[in-house]
Scaffold this active site. Structure first.
Site, PDB file in Angstrom:
ATOM      1  CG  HIS A  94      38.800  38.762  82.791  1.00 26.47           C
ATOM      2  ND1 HIS A  94      37.754  39.014  83.655  1.00 26.47           N
ATOM      3  CD2 HIS A  94      39.733  38.098  83.509  1.00 26.47           C
ATOM      4  CE1 HIS A  94      38.047  38.513  84.839  1.00 26.47           C
ATOM      5  NE2 HIS A  94      39.246  37.949  84.780  1.00 26.47           N
TER       6      HIS A  94
ATOM      7  CD  GLU B 171      43.145  37.332  85.941  1.00 30.67           C
ATOM      8  OE1 GLU B 171      43.440  37.103  87.129  1.00 30.67           O
ATOM      9  OE2 GLU B 171      41.981  37.565  85.564  1.00 30.67           O
TER      10      GLU B 171
ATOM     11  CE  LYS C  80      36.475  28.724  90.524  1.00 27.06           C
ATOM     12  NZ  LYS C  80      36.287  30.183  90.663  1.00 27.06           N
TER      13      LYS C  80
ATOM     14  CG  HIS D 122      38.846  39.186  89.484  1.00 29.82           C
ATOM     15  ND1 HIS D 122      40.209  39.329  89.643  1.00 29.82           N
ATOM     16  CD2 HIS D 122      38.684  38.376  88.408  1.00 29.82           C
ATOM     17  CE1 HIS D 122      40.828  38.632  88.708  1.00 29.82           C
ATOM     18  NE2 HIS D 122      39.938  38.047  87.937  1.00 29.82           N
TER      19      HIS D 122
ATOM     20  CE  LYS E 147      43.431  29.303  89.291  1.00 31.37           C
ATOM     21  NZ  LYS E 147      42.507  29.725  88.262  1.00 31.37           N
TER      22      LYS E 147
ATOM     23  CD  GLU F 148      35.721  30.756  94.292  1.00 34.64           C
ATOM     24  OE1 GLU F 148      35.739  30.120  93.232  1.00 34.64           O
ATOM     25  OE2 GLU F 148      35.806  31.981  94.358  1.00 34.64           O
TER      26      GLU F 148
ATOM     27  CG  ASN G 118      37.425  36.758  93.031  1.00 30.44           C
ATOM     28  OD1 ASN G 118      36.287  36.882  93.334  1.00 30.44           O
ATOM     29  ND2 ASN G 118      37.770  36.096  91.958  1.00 30.44           N
TER      30      ASN G 118
ATOM     31  CG  HIS H 249      34.105  40.062  87.668  1.00 26.07           C
ATOM     32  ND1 HIS H 249      34.270  39.168  88.714  1.00 26.07           N
ATOM     33  CD2 HIS H 249      34.674  39.482  86.584  1.00 26.07           C
ATOM     34  CE1 HIS H 249      34.921  38.101  88.260  1.00 26.07           C
ATOM     35  NE2 HIS H 249      35.185  38.258  86.981  1.00 26.07           N
TER      36      HIS H 249
ATOM     37  NE  ARG I 263      39.643  28.136  92.532  1.00 22.51           N
ATOM     38  CZ  ARG I 263      39.695  27.069  91.759  1.00 22.51           C
ATOM     39  NH1 ARG I 263      39.711  25.877  92.274  1.00 22.51           N
ATOM     40  NH2 ARG I 263      39.733  27.189  90.453  1.00 22.51           N
TER      41      ARG I 263
ATOM     42  NE  ARG J  16      25.697   9.124  85.371  1.00 20.79           N
ATOM     43  CZ  ARG J  16      25.015   8.124  84.831  1.00 20.79           C
ATOM     44  NH1 ARG J  16      25.666   7.185  84.152  1.00 20.79           N
ATOM     45  NH2 ARG J  16      23.727   8.054  84.968  1.00 20.79           N
TER      46      ARG J  16
END
Ligand code: ADP
Ligand code: ZN
Length: 359
Positions: A260, A181, A139, A243, A222, A232, A240, A247, A236, A118
């Protein structure tokens, strides 16, 4: 050395960015751990793992798990494989996981740590420039056949120890990927940082003071955003920028064709063009394009279908009912999320692809 504190809802953690700090890891840990499990990959471990391991307290039991590099490691099989190794190493709830590597190792080891019994503590030891982004904000995830990062959680590390010495061995393509980034964060929230980046001749991974500054400034932008919106819901999304198309290009060109960050850089060009059109702001597009060119970002696109790219953009997490929502800039430092209707988008993508095929 620079230190930034990130406040998460359950806890807060320090991000330390400096040169040579891998030799003092124990001093950056929030407590003493007696059982430590290090996850790294075969491109990184030979350079840095022994230094990090040697800087832990001698009485700690240390187990190393070194895997093959690459995105394929963020798999269900590898997830269970690492869990098995952790049980074998008899880690208890008080044990620590160290993630030594880039985004792949951080996401994978972080997700494992978040579910082992856990959840046990983990610390990120980033070795790429791009990982300044993935190591902050909590994340963690692995991939599912359906898509990237679909199995995951919000699970902040207890510390981030970022030794810029490790960047010296990072391939140039990865340096470009990470700086995309950083310049994104500058565009979203730090005009002075943007000026500094754009006025620089060349990316330079050897200039450690500059790297420490750049990484810290990006992390600060950030941090401010993830502190205001940890899970998010709204703000947040601004992270992006670039992106939505980025993406889509990454996936349509085939993962691995562009890194990326390289795909995000192209996506940013598109988003900034749309922003200038919509809001009439001066976003220093000429300077940005020239920065990309002199740093050898790949700007020539293969033959991609506008319809297929748009279909992917409609699946983006910001989209609602197939309506594409993109992050645009009203001005430098003023991001917004805007709906872009289908006709406008189609026209913009077709024109962009045409121009990017002939650069
Ligand atoms: P990110 O998602 O942060 O870009 P990845 O985990 O995808 O990072 O790593 C990119 C590639 O670079 C991988 O093949 C990894 O093994 C390699 N790599 C990461 N850090 C270093 C480093 N400091 N020196 C050499 N290679 C590295
Ligand atoms: Zn990104």
């Amino acid at each position: 050395m620079e230190q930034i504190t990130v406040k998460a809802s359950q806890s807060s953690y320090k991000v330390s960015v400096g040169a040579g700090i891998r030799h003092k890891l124990a001093a950056f840990l929030p407590k003493v751990y007696s059982n430590i499990f290090i996850v790294s990959d075969t491109s990184i471990a030979p350079h840095y793992l022994d230094d990090y391991a040697a800087s832990l307290l001698p009485e700690a039991k240390v187990t190393k798990k070194i895997i093959e590099p690459g995105e394929a490691a963020k798999s269900k099989d590898m997830y269970f494989d690492i869990l098995d190794s952790m049980f074998e190493a008899q880690l208890d709830r008080k044990a620590l996981v160290l993630a030594l590597g880039g985004g792949v190792i951080g996401d994978l080891a972080g997700f494992v740590a978040s579910t082992y019994m856990r959840g046990i503590d983990f610390v990120q030891l980033p070795t790429t420039i791009l990982a300044h982004d993935s190591s902050v904000g909590g994340k963690v995830a692995i991939n599912h056949e359906t898509g990237k990062n679909l199995i995951g959680s919000f699970y902040p590390p207890v510390a981030v120890v970022y030794d810029v010495d490790t960047i010296t061995t990072l391939p140039e393509k990865e340096v470009r990927s990470g700086y995309a980034e950083l310049i994104k964060e500058a565009y979203i929230g730090d005009a002075a940082f943007l000026d500094a980046l754009l006025s620089r001749k060349q990316l330079d991974k050897e200039n450690q003071n500059q790297l420490i500054q750049d990484l810290s400034l990006g992390i600060k932008v950030k941090t401010k955003i993830v502190e205001a919106d940890e899970k998010e819901n709204d703000l947040r999304k601004f992270l992006n920028l670039g992106h939505t198309l980025g993406h889509a290009i990454e996936a349509e060109a085939g993962y691995g064709t562009f890194t990326h960050g390289e795909a995000v850089a192209i996506g940013m060009l598109f988003a900034l063009e749309l922003s200038e059109k919509r809001f009439g702001a001066d976003l220093q597009l000429g300077e940005f394009r020239s920065w990309l060119e002199r740093n050898q970002y790949p700007l020539q696109l293969p033959d991609l279908s506008a319809e297929r790219l748009i279909a992917r953009m409609q699946m983006d997490k910001k989209s609602e009912n197939k309506e594409v929502h993109m992050v645009l800039l009203q001005d430098i430092g003023s991001p917004v999320t805007e709906k872009v209707d289908h006709d406008t988008l189609l026209q913009a993508v077709v024109s962009f692809l045409e121009r990017m095929r002939s650069v």
